[in-house]
Design an enzyme around this catalytic site. Structure first.
Site, PDB file in Angstrom:
ATOM      1  N   THR A 140     -31.372  53.560   9.019  1.00  0.00           N
ATOM      2  CA  THR A 140     -30.090  52.560  10.092  1.00  0.00           C
ATOM      3  C   THR A 140     -28.964  53.204   9.368  1.00  0.00           C
ATOM      4  O   THR A 140     -28.531  53.572   9.411  1.00  0.00           O
ATOM      5  CB  THR A 140     -29.848  51.159   9.287  1.00  0.00           C
ATOM      6  OG1 THR A 140     -31.661  50.910   8.884  1.00  0.00           O
ATOM      7  CG2 THR A 140     -29.056  50.126   9.650  1.00  0.00           C
ATOM      8  N   LYS A 169     -22.997  49.096   3.620  1.00  0.00           N
ATOM      9  CA  LYS A 169     -23.024  50.304   5.163  1.00  0.00           C
ATOM     10  C   LYS A 169     -23.670  49.499   5.774  1.00  0.00           C
ATOM     11  O   LYS A 169     -23.109  49.215   7.129  1.00  0.00           O
ATOM     12  CB  LYS A 169     -23.861  51.391   4.663  1.00  0.00           C
ATOM     13  CG  LYS A 169     -24.109  52.474   5.701  1.00  0.00           C
ATOM     14  CD  LYS A 169     -25.875  52.812   5.549  1.00  0.00           C
ATOM     15  CE  LYS A 169     -26.652  52.105   6.031  1.00  0.00           C
ATOM     16  NZ  LYS A 169     -27.852  52.912   6.082  1.00  0.00           N
ATOM     17  N   LYS A 204     -31.640  46.289  14.730  1.00  0.00           N
ATOM     18  CA  LYS A 204     -31.836  46.263  13.635  1.00  0.00           C
ATOM     19  C   LYS A 204     -30.367  45.474  13.247  1.00  0.00           C
ATOM     20  O   LYS A 204     -29.774  44.647  11.743  1.00  0.00           O
ATOM     21  CB  LYS A 204     -31.798  47.205  12.848  1.00  0.00           C
ATOM     22  CG  LYS A 204     -32.174  47.892  11.907  1.00  0.00           C
ATOM     23  CD  LYS A 204     -32.511  47.118  10.880  1.00  0.00           C
ATOM     24  CE  LYS A 204     -32.447  47.221   9.004  1.00  0.00           C
ATOM     25  NZ  LYS A 204     -33.283  46.312   8.313  1.00  0.00           N
TER      26      LYS A 204
HETATM   27  P1  NAD Z   1     -32.640  56.046  -0.345  1.00  0.00           P
HETATM   28  O1  NAD Z   1     -31.429  56.496  -1.004  1.00  0.00           O
HETATM   29  O2  NAD Z   1     -33.531  55.858  -1.256  1.00  0.00           O
HETATM   30  O3  NAD Z   1     -33.724  57.439  -0.108  1.00  0.00           O
HETATM   31  C1  NAD Z   1     -32.862  58.953   1.305  1.00  0.00           C
HETATM   32  C2  NAD Z   1     -34.060  59.743   0.722  1.00  0.00           C
HETATM   33  O4  NAD Z   1     -33.179  60.686   1.731  1.00  0.00           O
HETATM   34  C3  NAD Z   1     -33.231  60.150  -0.384  1.00  0.00           C
HETATM   35  O5  NAD Z   1     -34.753  60.780  -1.547  1.00  0.00           O
HETATM   36  C4  NAD Z   1     -32.364  61.653  -0.342  1.00  0.00           C
HETATM   37  O6  NAD Z   1     -32.665  62.534  -1.402  1.00  0.00           O
HETATM   38  C5  NAD Z   1     -32.942  61.865   1.054  1.00  0.00           C
HETATM   39  N1  NAD Z   1     -31.845  63.036   1.923  1.00  0.00           N
HETATM   40  C6  NAD Z   1     -30.677  62.735   2.058  1.00  0.00           C
HETATM   41  N2  NAD Z   1     -30.137  63.641   2.142  1.00  0.00           N
HETATM   42  C7  NAD Z   1     -31.076  64.305   2.605  1.00  0.00           C
HETATM   43  C8  NAD Z   1     -31.156  65.718   3.647  1.00  0.00           C
HETATM   44  N3  NAD Z   1     -29.814  66.198   4.355  1.00  0.00           N
HETATM   45  N4  NAD Z   1     -31.856  66.387   3.791  1.00  0.00           N
HETATM   46  C9  NAD Z   1     -33.359  65.778   3.089  1.00  0.00           C
HETATM   47  N5  NAD Z   1     -33.526  64.394   2.616  1.00  0.00           N
HETATM   48  C10 NAD Z   1     -32.526  64.313   2.754  1.00  0.00           C
HETATM   49  O7  NAD Z   1     -32.310  55.021   0.475  1.00  0.00           O
HETATM   50  P2  NAD Z   1     -33.750  54.307   1.719  1.00  0.00           P
HETATM   51  O8  NAD Z   1     -33.582  53.205   0.543  1.00  0.00           O
HETATM   52  O9  NAD Z   1     -34.890  54.430   0.928  1.00  0.00           O
HETATM   53  O10 NAD Z   1     -32.829  53.376   2.686  1.00  0.00           O
HETATM   54  C11 NAD Z   1     -33.727  54.679   3.555  1.00  0.00           C
HETATM   55  C12 NAD Z   1     -32.887  54.257   5.067  1.00  0.00           C
HETATM   56  O11 NAD Z   1     -33.600  52.702   5.301  1.00  0.00           O
HETATM   57  C13 NAD Z   1     -31.260  52.986   4.955  1.00  0.00           C
HETATM   58  O12 NAD Z   1     -30.571  53.471   6.217  1.00  0.00           O
HETATM   59  C14 NAD Z   1     -31.480  51.790   5.414  1.00  0.00           C
HETATM   60  O13 NAD Z   1     -30.460  51.376   5.065  1.00  0.00           O
HETATM   61  C15 NAD Z   1     -32.868  51.405   5.824  1.00  0.00           C
HETATM   62  N6  NAD Z   1     -33.654  50.742   4.747  1.00  0.00           N
HETATM   63  C16 NAD Z   1     -33.838  50.215   3.418  1.00  0.00           C
HETATM   64  C17 NAD Z   1     -34.323  48.998   2.901  1.00  0.00           C
HETATM   65  C18 NAD Z   1     -34.489  49.443   1.419  1.00  0.00           C
HETATM   66  O14 NAD Z   1     -35.578  47.819   0.769  1.00  0.00           O
HETATM   67  N7  NAD Z   1     -34.432  50.026   0.574  1.00  0.00           N
HETATM   68  C19 NAD Z   1     -34.485  48.217   3.715  1.00  0.00           C
HETATM   69  C20 NAD Z   1     -34.708  48.963   5.739  1.00  0.00           C
HETATM   70  C21 NAD Z   1     -33.678  49.626   6.274  1.00  0.00           C
END
Ligand code: NAD
Length: 356
Positions: free
Chosen positions: A134, A286, A209
């Site tokens: 997102t 965010k 979204k």
């Molecule tokens: P998170 O922070 O748990 O996971 C992100 C992952 O990306 C981490 O493992 C991190 O190490 C990795 N990462 C960061 N920079 C990187 C790079 N340069 N190279 C490789 N890996 C990298 O986040 P999340 O909760 O999994 O959410 C991910 C996305 O999904 C966000 O944009 C969030 O808004 C969206 N989202 C989350 C949810 C939820 O319930 N958690 C629901 C819907 C949408």
């Protein structure tokens, strides 16, 4: 037999020859881990010669995934890419699930794009990039335009359904991109979700979204207010939940993500685990910021969206312990205000939120 780390190291030459059947997943966080597990499990079941490549900035995330996946599917071909560039080189399908705009910019500009540029035109044109992060709509459009300039195709495919939906494989994908690209990525999305909606051209999935999450952000605060007020008026939270859940105030925040422990008799929302898991307050903050940006650009008034954004900002400033917890912890924040006599009314909330 449990594979050794050596046999899992990425062998670019070997994988290049199998690029067409390879999928790279970059970003194994709360959502990505579950999505990749589902996708790779189902792809493996369909074609045991599929190649899976994982990549994350945190090495412990990839090793945790590798250990769990290989324990369940000992014969699977799973490799760890040392960089997004390597991940892009060896797979025809590249999925990214990163925290926010800066991470997407860095992974694409410094990794995936340089990787694609070293490939032949025919390999580039059969490559699909799916970004489920997102992020800001204009950043997503810029990235997609750089990807399509290489000849590859790209869709924005943010998700709705949370970690529970990711684990169950029941996510909804909100997709923006060309009709042909949408049709091509649908089989992959169907292994991680139960619905994929084509919302329009590039950026349209994110626009949908962001609108949804702006509404959700407001809804969760309003639910917390109503549940707190009801208890102050002497109502049992389970009774109030049952009343609202079958009345006109019924919504997801009441029926599924109710913020009061014990209010949902047969469900276990994050409040039952001290608000652990779920959708972090920091991520909701965010998303409210993304909504404020697009609302301003589109000159569309969103007073409640702005107000809700200020409340989440205030929580982040005053209660950093709640930023990693589920955003329904706004209830704990309001309850604490009530218990410590810090009850404000009207604009005082927002004046103070701006000062915070
Ligand atoms: P998170 O922070 O748990 O996971 C992100 C992952 O990306 C981490 O493992 C991190 O190490 C990795 N990462 C960061 N920079 C990187 C790079 N340069 N190279 C490789 N890996 C990298 O986040 P999340 O909760 O999994 O959410 C991910 C996305 O999904 C966000 O944009 C969030 O808004 C969206 N989202 C989350 C949810 C939820 O319930 N958690 C629901 C819907 C949408």
């Amino acid at each position: 037999m449990r594979p050794t780390t050596r046999c899992l190291q990425l062998n670019v030459e070997r994988l290049m020859s199998r690029r067409q059947k390879s999928t790279s997943f970059i970003g194994l966080g709360r959502m990505g881990y579950e999505m990749a597990f589902n996708l790779f499990s189902k792809q493996h079941a369909l074609a045991s010669d599929s190649q899976f490549v994982i990549c994350d900035a945190v090495p412990a995330s990839t090793t945790r995934f590798r250990d769990a996946f290989m324990a369940q599917f000992p014969g699977a071909q799973l490799s760890i890419a040392s960089s997004p560039e390597e991940a892009a080189l060896v797979s025809q399908t590249i999925i990214t699930m990163l925290p926010a705009s800066p991470h997407v910019l860095s992974v694409y500009n410094a990794g995936i794009l340089p990787g694609l540029q070293t490939l032949s035109r025919s390999l580039r044109t059969t490559t699909f990039c799916i970004d489920s992060t997102t992020l800001d709509v204009s950043v997503a459009k810029d990235v997609a335009s750089a990807v399509t300039a290489t000849g590859a195709q790209m869709v924005d495919a943010p998700v709705s359904g949370g970690v529970t939906g990711a684990k169950a494989g029941t996510l909804s994908f909100l997709v923006g991109g060309e009709t042909g690209a949408f049709a091509s990525v649908q089989p992959v999305l169907s292994m991680m979700g139960s619905r994929a909606i084509h919302c329009g051209p590039t950026g349209a999935g994110l626009a949908a979204k962001i609108c949804n999450n702006m509404l959700l952000g407001v809804q969760q605060i309003a639910t917390a207010e109503a549940m707190l007020l009801g208890q102050k008026l002497g109502l049992d939270p389970a009774v109030l939940t049952s009343v609202i859940g079958s009345s006109t105030g019924s919504c997801w925040s009441v029926n599924v993500n109710n913020p009061v422990p014990g209010a949902l008799v047969d469900k276990a929302p994050p409040c039952e685990r001290d608000y652990e898991g779920g959708f972090a307050t920091a991520l909701m903050l965010k998303d409210m910021g993304l909504a404020a940006t697009v609302a301003e650009q589109a000159a569309s008034p969103s007073p409640l969206g702005e107000a809700a954004g200020q409340i989440y900002a205030k929580i982040a400033a005053e209660r950093p312990d709640l930023t990693g917890k589920d955003f329904s912890s706004v209830y704990a924040y309001l309850k604490d205000k009530a218990e410590t006599g810090q009850v404000m009314h009207g604009e005082a909330w927002f004046v103070r939120a701006k000062d915070a």
